[in-house]
Enzyme design. Sequence first.
Site, PDB file in Angstrom:
ATOM      1  N   HIS A  60       0.847  -1.191   0.000  1.00 43.41           N
ATOM      2  CA  HIS A  60       0.000   0.000   0.000  1.00 43.41           C
ATOM      3  C   HIS A  60       0.884   1.243   0.000  1.00 43.41           C
ATOM      4  O   HIS A  60       2.112   1.151   0.119  1.00 43.41           O
ATOM      5  CB  HIS A  60      -0.964  -0.003   1.191  1.00 43.41           C
ATOM      6  CG  HIS A  60      -0.325   0.057   2.529  1.00 43.41           C
ATOM      7  ND1 HIS A  60       0.504  -0.933   3.021  1.00 43.41           N
ATOM      8  CD2 HIS A  60      -0.374   1.006   3.517  1.00 43.41           C
ATOM      9  CE1 HIS A  60       0.913  -0.615   4.234  1.00 43.41           C
ATOM     10  NE2 HIS A  60       0.398   0.560   4.556  1.00 43.41           N
ATOM     11  N   HIS A  62       1.369   3.826   2.003  1.00 48.04           N
ATOM     12  CA  HIS A  62       1.862   4.529   3.176  1.00 48.04           C
ATOM     13  C   HIS A  62       3.384   4.493   3.127  1.00 48.04           C
ATOM     14  O   HIS A  62       3.986   3.482   2.770  1.00 48.04           O
ATOM     15  CB  HIS A  62       1.336   3.888   4.460  1.00 48.04           C
ATOM     16  CG  HIS A  62      -0.073   4.298   4.788  1.00 48.04           C
ATOM     17  ND1 HIS A  62      -0.876   3.602   5.659  1.00 48.04           N
ATOM     18  CD2 HIS A  62      -0.811   5.363   4.359  1.00 48.04           C
ATOM     19  CE1 HIS A  62      -2.061   4.205   5.756  1.00 48.04           C
ATOM     20  NE2 HIS A  62      -2.048   5.268   4.972  1.00 48.04           N
ATOM     21  N   ASP A  64       5.956   4.204   5.006  1.00 51.64           N
ATOM     22  CA  ASP A  64       6.842   3.212   5.615  1.00 51.64           C
ATOM     23  C   ASP A  64       6.866   1.900   4.860  1.00 51.64           C
ATOM     24  O   ASP A  64       7.575   0.967   5.249  1.00 51.64           O
ATOM     25  CB  ASP A  64       6.478   2.987   7.085  1.00 51.64           C
ATOM     26  CG  ASP A  64       5.032   2.581   7.305  1.00 51.64           C
ATOM     27  OD1 ASP A  64       4.179   2.953   6.483  1.00 51.64           O
ATOM     28  OD2 ASP A  64       4.750   1.896   8.306  1.00 51.64           O
ATOM     29  N   HIS A  65       6.126   1.834   3.752  1.00 50.30           N
ATOM     30  CA  HIS A  65       6.117   0.609   2.946  1.00 50.30           C
ATOM     31  C   HIS A  65       6.645   0.823   1.521  1.00 50.30           C
ATOM     32  O   HIS A  65       6.820  -0.158   0.796  1.00 50.30           O
ATOM     33  CB  HIS A  65       4.706   0.021   2.904  1.00 50.30           C
ATOM     34  CG  HIS A  65       4.256  -0.495   4.233  1.00 50.30           C
ATOM     35  ND1 HIS A  65       4.293  -1.828   4.568  1.00 50.30           N
ATOM     36  CD2 HIS A  65       3.802   0.148   5.329  1.00 50.30           C
ATOM     37  CE1 HIS A  65       3.858  -1.987   5.814  1.00 50.30           C
ATOM     38  NE2 HIS A  65       3.563  -0.787   6.291  1.00 50.30           N
ATOM     39  N   HIS A 140      -7.316  -1.930   5.724  1.00 48.68           N
ATOM     40  CA  HIS A 140      -6.479  -0.905   6.323  1.00 48.68           C
ATOM     41  C   HIS A 140      -7.133   0.455   6.065  1.00 48.68           C
ATOM     42  O   HIS A 140      -8.242   0.531   5.535  1.00 48.68           O
ATOM     43  CB  HIS A 140      -5.063  -0.991   5.739  1.00 48.68           C
ATOM     44  CG  HIS A 140      -4.037  -0.197   6.471  1.00 48.68           C
ATOM     45  ND1 HIS A 140      -3.998  -0.105   7.839  1.00 48.68           N
ATOM     46  CD2 HIS A 140      -2.985   0.559   6.013  1.00 48.68           C
ATOM     47  CE1 HIS A 140      -2.979   0.649   8.201  1.00 48.68           C
ATOM     48  NE2 HIS A 140      -2.350   1.069   7.109  1.00 48.68           N
ATOM     49  N   ASP A 210      -0.427  -4.077   6.008  1.00 47.03           N
ATOM     50  CA  ASP A 210      -1.046  -3.748   7.282  1.00 47.03           C
ATOM     51  C   ASP A 210      -2.538  -4.095   7.219  1.00 47.03           C
ATOM     52  O   ASP A 210      -3.153  -3.929   6.178  1.00 47.03           O
ATOM     53  CB  ASP A 210      -0.915  -2.267   7.571  1.00 47.03           C
ATOM     54  CG  ASP A 210       0.526  -1.791   7.682  1.00 47.03           C
ATOM     55  OD1 ASP A 210       1.451  -2.572   7.412  1.00 47.03           O
ATOM     56  OD2 ASP A 210       0.737  -0.619   7.995  1.00 47.03           O
TER      57      ASP A 210
END
Length: 301
Positions: A60, A62, A64-65, A140, A210
């Site tokens: 996804h 976000h 941090d990914h 998520h 997530d």
Amino acid sequence: MKLTILGCYSATPRTFTNPTSQVLEINNHIFLIDCGEGTQVELRRNRIKFSRIKHIFISHLHGDHFFGLVGLISTFRLLTRDTPLHIYGPKGIKEIITLQLKLSNSWTDYPLHFHELISKDSVVVFEDEKIKVSTIPLQHRVYCNGFLFQEKPGDRKLLMSKVLNYDIDVAYYRSIKKGNDVILDDGTVIANEELTDDPKPVKSYAFCSDTKYDENKIPLIKGVTVLYHESTFLESHQHLCATTGHSSAKDAATIAKKAEVGTLVLGHYSTRYNDIELFKEEAKTIFKNVEIADDGKVFDF
């Protein structure tokens, strides 16, 4: 099947922890799953050859990914890569990456293929004669997919001590290994089970990060060899799961138990906790075969 954890903490990178990224080696493939900041540094630290990475799966959008993705793509260019790179991720990832490449005048010299995902159902995104990769729809705060990596059954093993008891031309050996019976010239049928042994058991790996607690994915991951499931919180912060779209260690263990998986690997820990062993202790009250991910940790299954 080998899993190398490059990063497994949530939100922001720190001097001693990295956001989500991992490498799965299965049946002669190397797959990069998510690409948080610092991924290319961790690839070097773990001595994983950049040139062997041909497929990158992004769960996804976000940061941090995937914030490490454009840097990795650019480094591939500087290393004079010429082999194609395939990126699988949510719709919008092509726009994000190509805008950065455009404004920095850093177009790749190698073929860069984006496979954008929009389906809320499970779909096959990659398949060859050895491996199939499917999405696992997750719940998520934004559109998000996990990924299921499945080995395909190999050929059956010829039992030459049995085969040589019959006048079977070597030209039929391949057909026998594929599971077919043999019909001799006199019409006699030799059952395949008499001539072969079972192939090696296939392995499978499910990546789920997530996501909040959601039982809809259980049929998709039923009986997998290994399940990586996010466990952002401990039970003491269970009240945060619903609003953030995350799971606790107990949530992950409950999913593992209901899906009857072989091994559960926990990860995506909130950095508010100082001891990740607490996640394992909590999960083991529900599901026994639990491992905890940590940066640089390698699992051989």
